[in-house]
Write an enzyme that holds these catalytic residues in place. Structure first.
Site, PDB file in Angstrom:
ATOM      1  N   ARG A  47      10.995 -45.617  41.217  1.00 45.68           N
ATOM      2  CA  ARG A  47       9.819 -45.048  41.741  1.00 45.68           C
ATOM      3  C   ARG A  47       9.395 -45.820  42.739  1.00 45.68           C
ATOM      4  O   ARG A  47       9.429 -47.122  42.938  1.00 45.68           O
ATOM      5  CB  ARG A  47       8.706 -45.094  40.833  1.00 45.68           C
TER       6      ARG A  47
ATOM      7  N   SER B 205       6.098 -39.629  37.190  1.00 44.96           N
ATOM      8  CA  SER B 205       5.319 -39.380  36.036  1.00 44.96           C
ATOM      9  C   SER B 205       3.681 -39.347  36.339  1.00 44.96           C
ATOM     10  O   SER B 205       3.502 -38.278  36.727  1.00 44.96           O
ATOM     11  CB  SER B 205       5.550 -40.520  35.036  1.00 44.96           C
ATOM     12  N   HIS B 206       2.953 -40.115  35.944  1.00 47.21           N
ATOM     13  CA  HIS B 206       1.458 -40.333  36.284  1.00 47.21           C
ATOM     14  C   HIS B 206       1.020 -40.579  37.513  1.00 47.21           C
ATOM     15  O   HIS B 206      -0.061 -40.746  37.832  1.00 47.21           O
ATOM     16  CB  HIS B 206       0.959 -40.733  35.073  1.00 47.21           C
TER      17      HIS B 206
ATOM     18  N   ASP C  14      -0.121 -35.212  32.037  1.00 50.72           N
ATOM     19  CA  ASP C  14       0.179 -35.889  33.107  1.00 50.72           C
ATOM     20  C   ASP C  14       1.197 -35.070  34.032  1.00 50.72           C
ATOM     21  O   ASP C  14       1.576 -34.048  33.887  1.00 50.72           O
ATOM     22  CB  ASP C  14       0.721 -37.324  33.071  1.00 50.72           C
TER      23      ASP C  14
ATOM     24  N   ASP D  76       4.408 -35.008  34.874  1.00 56.48           N
ATOM     25  CA  ASP D  76       5.720 -34.223  34.335  1.00 56.48           C
ATOM     26  C   ASP D  76       5.617 -33.991  32.859  1.00 56.48           C
ATOM     27  O   ASP D  76       6.761 -33.536  32.239  1.00 56.48           O
ATOM     28  CB  ASP D  76       6.890 -35.386  34.439  1.00 56.48           C
TER      29      ASP D  76
ATOM     30  N   ASP E   7       4.834 -35.618  29.961  1.00 57.15           N
ATOM     31  CA  ASP E   7       5.129 -36.310  28.720  1.00 57.15           C
ATOM     32  C   ASP E   7       3.984 -37.193  28.190  1.00 57.15           C
ATOM     33  O   ASP E   7       4.041 -37.410  27.056  1.00 57.15           O
ATOM     34  CB  ASP E   7       6.251 -37.079  28.882  1.00 57.15           C
ATOM     35  N   ARG E   8       2.862 -37.145  28.803  1.00 58.47           N
ATOM     36  CA  ARG E   8       1.804 -37.934  28.501  1.00 58.47           C
ATOM     37  C   ARG E   8       0.626 -36.957  28.062  1.00 58.47           C
ATOM     38  O   ARG E   8       0.523 -35.761  28.667  1.00 58.47           O
ATOM     39  CB  ARG E   8       1.193 -38.988  29.473  1.00 58.47           C
TER      40      ARG E   8
ATOM     41  N   THR F 255       7.884 -51.757  25.509  1.00 54.81           N
ATOM     42  CA  THR F 255       7.333 -50.610  26.131  1.00 54.81           C
ATOM     43  C   THR F 255       8.614 -49.661  26.808  1.00 54.81           C
ATOM     44  O   THR F 255       9.412 -50.455  27.274  1.00 54.81           O
ATOM     45  CB  THR F 255       6.317 -50.759  27.240  1.00 54.81           C
TER      46      THR F 255
ATOM     47  N   GLU G 166       2.961 -44.694  22.032  1.00 57.57           N
ATOM     48  CA  GLU G 166       2.810 -45.629  23.126  1.00 57.57           C
ATOM     49  C   GLU G 166       1.235 -45.687  23.292  1.00 57.57           C
ATOM     50  O   GLU G 166       0.684 -44.497  23.412  1.00 57.57           O
ATOM     51  CB  GLU G 166       3.761 -45.790  24.183  1.00 57.57           C
TER      52      GLU G 166
ATOM     53  N   SER H 215       0.046 -45.810  26.070  1.00 55.65           N
ATOM     54  CA  SER H 215      -0.078 -45.258  27.452  1.00 55.65           C
ATOM     55  C   SER H 215       0.317 -43.642  27.500  1.00 55.65           C
ATOM     56  O   SER H 215       0.603 -43.159  28.210  1.00 55.65           O
ATOM     57  CB  SER H 215       0.948 -45.938  28.298  1.00 55.65           C
TER      58      SER H 215
ATOM     59  N   LYS I  93       8.622 -38.689  25.259  1.00 59.61           N
ATOM     60  CA  LYS I  93       7.316 -38.340  24.785  1.00 59.61           C
ATOM     61  C   LYS I  93       6.761 -37.027  25.059  1.00 59.61           C
ATOM     62  O   LYS I  93       7.584 -36.434  25.962  1.00 59.61           O
ATOM     63  CB  LYS I  93       6.337 -39.273  25.150  1.00 59.61           C
TER      64      LYS I  93
END
Length: 566
Positions: A24, A117-118, A283, A285, A287-288, A351, A375, A377, A388
């Site tokens: 990233r 991601s987020h 989020d 992508d 996954d959260r 993590t 997780e 997060s 996730k």
């Protein structure tokens, strides 16, 4: 149709080391000539040449700025390196969970996912790229370390001299020995969700008079998935969906589903007079997830524990029972208590979702896919894929609500009711996380070194708090030995555990693109039901003071308050 291959000289870029889940960086860095080219070539160099030749690889991303430009680079470098076929989501859009589902269903060799991601997107913000293996999950450290090694010594990359592929239309582009198929990225994923959950019972719940949901995609990749599943398949009202158009800059928002950044959802659901029974945010992508009830926030740690406790009764996929459960080390111990009461195998891992993958594969090989993990997060999932999965978590909560409310003539058993019942059975883990974002990286390293140097002297010590003395029974820097492949991971976070079950954890996050994000996790266990209604802030205040004093965080960083409190 043939294409010539050009071998282009290049030089390494500093810092192309994948973090917790991929590389990233700021767009300004990634957009440099040859930057993406180098990293993609390094991925292919790190893979066994005999396996790569003629293989099928899935490609897609969360739609953030630079997504489609990177896809064209991947197409041309893949062609030049002997990949047989690419499966690419239409318009470059492919949620991370859906990529994992696609890899597994179509038996692809792996996947390249374009996401940070987020993290925020746009020309001045973040971009990300990561490689997933044939099980659909993030590459293990052995692979990411190999990729990094190749980025440090790369001297050339191979690229096909060919026109850009139109990724806006479904269909296949055939070239000599190479094909690009543009696919509907929702199809495999929706089919998988229908095989896991009882959609007929969920339709009945959503059709119940007065029952309302609100889902915020935060202009990330889940928008089309939310509309297809919740509106088209389950019959929810179209106005239950917010911000469903994926945008390169996420509508100038921060696509992180927490109480700070998902404020549009929070303002509508976390109020006493809210008309919504369930709220959820996703989020960038997909996954959260964040789960809300009417005026009630469900911590991610409680969410995975409650799903595990109720899965067998509520979700057809788990009708034979839950096989095992696992959480990341900083996540609260709520899941541990469920595992103990239900006599389930339990695993504490570092993590990073990749650490769950080996465990999932192990149980699946034994014929049991009933593995649940999570997780703190805002990541929750199971062995149905190897990432996730935000939408899966929301469908799990709808299933729990459906099972708890079989009679539509009776008052609704709410999200808050379900969580409070769980606390009455297992006790409550008061929990929060302090994030100090974009700290000076050197200061962050010095802070962690101070903690590592101090832990040996803390075990057995007693600290004074406003609520009384607390004895430290354990203090260490978490190390993990994978029980499946016996690989070892060290320096995964400093843990301080107290005699009463409370914990403080410190770690540096691997998901930022600039500086260091320092995370402090504070947890206090309370068995007495009469105290479960206390506010998280008041319950944890004494421990927070201890955490800041022991770490000397303000002294090292100059920060007198966190960026985000979750």
């Amino acid at each position: 149709m043939e294409f010539p291959i050009e071998v282009v000289p290049t030089k390494p870029f500093e810092g192309q080391k994948p973090g917790t889940s991929g590389l990233r960086k700021k767009v300004s860095e990634v957009a440099q000539p040859n930057y993406i080219h180098n990293f993609v070539q390094a991925i292919f160099n790190a893979l066994p040449a005999g396996e790569l030749q003629g293989s099928t690889i899935v490609v897609g991303g969360d739609g953030r700025f630079f997504n489609n430009e990177a896809i064209q680079v991947i197409i041309k470098i893949a062609a030049a390196n002997g990949v047989g076929k690419l499966l690419i989501g239409k318009d470059g859009i492919f949620s991370t969970p859906a990529v994992s589902a696609c890899v597994r269903k179509r038996k692809a060799y792996g996947a390249i996912i374009l996401t940070a991601s987020h993290n925020p997107g746009g020309p001045t913000n973040d971009f990300g790229i990561k490689y997933n293996t044939s099980n659909g999950g993030p590459a293990p450290e052995s692979v990411t370390n190999a990729i990094y090694d190749h980025t440090r010594k790369i001297s050339e990359y191979k690229i096909a001299k060919m026109a850009d592929v139109d990724i806006s239309k479904l269909g296949t582009t055939e070239l000599k020995g190479f094909a690009v198929e543009i696919i509907d990225s929702l199809e495999d994923y929706v089919e998988l969700m229908k095989s896991i959950f009882d959609f007929s019972s969920l339709r009945k719940l959503l059709a119940r008079p007065g029952f309302r949901c609100l889902f915020d995609s935060m202009h990330g990749v889940t928008g089309p998935y939310v509309q297809r599943i919740f509106v088209n398949e389950l019959g929810a009202a179209p106005d239950c969906c917010l911000h469903t158009t994926p945008l390169p800059d996420f509508g100038q928002g921060h696509p992180d589903p927490n109480l700070t950044y998902a404020h549009h959802l929070v303002e509508k659901v976390l109020t006493p007079d809210s008309p919504y029974d369930l709220g959820a945010a996703f989020d960038g992508d997909g996954d959260r997830n964040m789960i809300l009830g009417k005026n009630f926030f469900v911590t991610p740690s409680d969410s995975v524990a409650i799903i595990a406790a109720r899965a067998q009764a509520s979700i057809p996929f788990f009708s034979k029972g839950v096989a095992a459960v696992s959480r990341s080390m900083p996540t609260s111990q709520a899941l541990d208590r469920v595992a103990k009461k239900m006599n389930l195998p339990f695993y504490e891992v570092p993590t990073g979702w990749k650490f769950f993958g080996n465990l999932m594969d192990h149980y699946e090989k034994q014929g049991d896919a009933g593995f649940i993990c999570g997780e703190e997060s805002f990541g929750t999932g199971s062995a149905h894929i190897r990432e996730k999965d935000g939408i899966w978590a929301v469908l799990a909560w709808l299933s729990i609500l459906s099972h708890a409310n079989p009679d539509p003539t009776k008052p609704i058993v709410s999200v808050g009711d379900i969580v409070r019942e769980h606390w009455n059975t297992y006790g409550r883990d008061f929990y929060c996380r302090y994030d100090y974002e974009e700290c000076d990286a050197i200061a962050g390293d010095k802070l962690m070194q101070h903690l590592r140097n101090s832990v040996a002297g803390w075990a057995g010590a007693t600290v004074q708090t406003s609520s009384g003395a607390l004895k430290i029974v354990q203090a260490d820097d978490f190390e993990y030995k994978d029980p499946v492949d016996h690989s070892e991971s060290s320096k995964q976070g400093v843990r301080i555990k107290f005699e009463n079950g409370s914990r403080i954890v410190f770690r540096l996050s691997g998901t930022g693109s600039v500086g260091a994000t320092i995370r402090v996790y504070i947890e206090r266990y309370e068995i007495e039901p009469s105290k479960h209604g206390h506010s998280t802030a008041s319950a944890l205040e004494p421990l927070i003071k201890v955490a800041l004093e022991l770490s000397k965080l303000q002294e090292f960083t100059g920060r007198d308050r966190p960026t985000v409190i979750t």
